[in-house]
Design an enzyme around this catalytic site. Structure first.
Site, mmCIF file in Angstrom:
data_model
loop_
_atom_site.group_PDB
_atom_site.id
_atom_site.type_symbol
_atom_site.label_atom_id
_atom_site.label_comp_id
_atom_site.label_asym_id
_atom_site.label_seq_id
_atom_site.Cartn_x
_atom_site.Cartn_y
_atom_site.Cartn_z
ATOM 1 N N CYS A 191 0.793 -1.187 -0.520
ATOM 2 C CA CYS A 191 -0.023 0.464 -0.087
ATOM 3 C C CYS A 191 0.812 1.272 -0.425
ATOM 4 C CB CYS A 191 -1.217 -0.011 0.705
ATOM 5 S SG CYS A 191 -0.484 -0.166 2.989
ATOM 6 N N THR A 192 0.148 2.582 0.088
ATOM 7 C CA THR A 192 1.279 3.788 -0.735
ATOM 8 C C THR A 192 1.929 3.705 0.612
ATOM 9 O OG1 THR A 192 -1.205 4.654 -1.079
ATOM 10 C CG2 THR A 192 0.896 6.190 -0.299
#
Length: 301
Positions: A191-192
């Site tokens: 994810c980010t």
């Protein structure tokens, strides 16, 4: 000259009084002229702030002085600049809130946190360890832990991208059985900045996925390490006024405008009031068709 920066950070740790922490964090940010978003719960803190470099460093020092936050996971990126009041252009305001979850999976009862962080999450892989796993195994699966629209402008090559519009959709998506064929494969969640995969990897393990990893520090830390010369393709979507960031001067453009089909990494909110999607739209187009909800009228972006 002042240097604009964006600070992305999180920590999972038990907080006895998150509302008291909220008041302290709000006052600290206001005193330093910082804007952004901070979420707190009984399980920790998740935030992103924009401002002048020295102010962010002071914020970080004071925050990490609090014993519960000494292990804060921190990433830096370039900011856009400042408005006439000297405040970050990347965030319109400061928001500090207490919620049931610092990442809204809608499953607070499934998250267990102690002084060392999340209990039962996936094995952490730093970027170099990820490459070592890929070299050693030919059956590794990348599993995108973000919303579907984020993957439209950037993702790991051949990643599985779940059809989710919000983080809350992941539990039902996992329970649907769509990904049961991956339960005997090595699955790397990403994810980010890493915070969503702390929770997602645990949700997957508790549902029978046998070999689950999480990319430590998320795509941000991977990009810091390998830029665009590794396994990542495209731009990284971010939840602020920048909309996306790139890791080099040769970032691949993999997104396509929903109106004309031209290659672009530009993302904007759908302006139709009934549409909650982010849409890929090139600079040349002044309106988009809101395909998600089947609306027939164009919406200005």
């Amino acid at each position: 000259m002042p240097v604009p920066k964006v600070l992305l950070y999180y920590v999972f740790t038990p907080l006895a009084d998150p509302d008291a922490v909220r008041l302290w964090q709000r006052d600290l940010c206001e005193s330093l002229g910082l804007r952004g978003r901070i979420l707190l719960s009984g399980d920790g803190m998740n935030g992103t702030l924009g401002g002048e470099l020295d102010a962010l460093k002071k914020y970080l020092r004071k925050t990490k002085d609090y014993p519960a936050f000494k292990n804060l996971d921190v990433k830096w990126s370039e900011g856009t600049g400042f408005d006439e009041d000297g405040l970050s252009l990347d965030f319109p305001r400061l928001s500090v809130k207490v919620r049931d979850e610092i990442v809204s999976f809608g499953a607070p009862s499934e998250l267990v946190v102690d002084g060392s962080g999340v209990v039962g999450g996936g094995e952490r892989l730093d970027p170099a360890s990820l490459h070592a796993l890929i070299e050693a195994r030919d059956d590794v699966v990348f599993f995108d832990g973000r919303n579907r629209f984020e993957a439209e402008i950037g993702r790991f090559k051949d990643a599985v991208v779940p059809d989710v519009s919000t983080t809350r959709d992941f539990v039902a998506e996992l329970d649907s059985g769509k990904y049961d064929h991956l339960k005997d494969k090595p699955v790397v969640t990403y994810c980010t900045g890493g915070v969503r995969c702390e929770v997602l990897s645990g949700l997957m393990r508790s549902r029978g996925f046998g070999e689950v990893y999480q990319l430590d520090g998320g795509v941000v830390r991977y990009g810091e390490t390998f830029g665009d010369d590794g396994l990542w393709e495209g731009s990284l979507y971010v939840f602020d006024q920048r909309q996306s960031v790139q890791f080099s001067d040769h970032t691949a453009v993999i997104g396509h405008c929903v109106v004309c089909g031209d290659a672009t990494e530009r993302m904007r909110n759908c302006a139709d009031a009934s549409c909650r999607e982010q849409l890929v739209v090139c600079e040349a187009e002044g309106a988009v068709y809101c395909a998600v909800h089947g609306e027939g009228a164009a919406s200005a972006v």
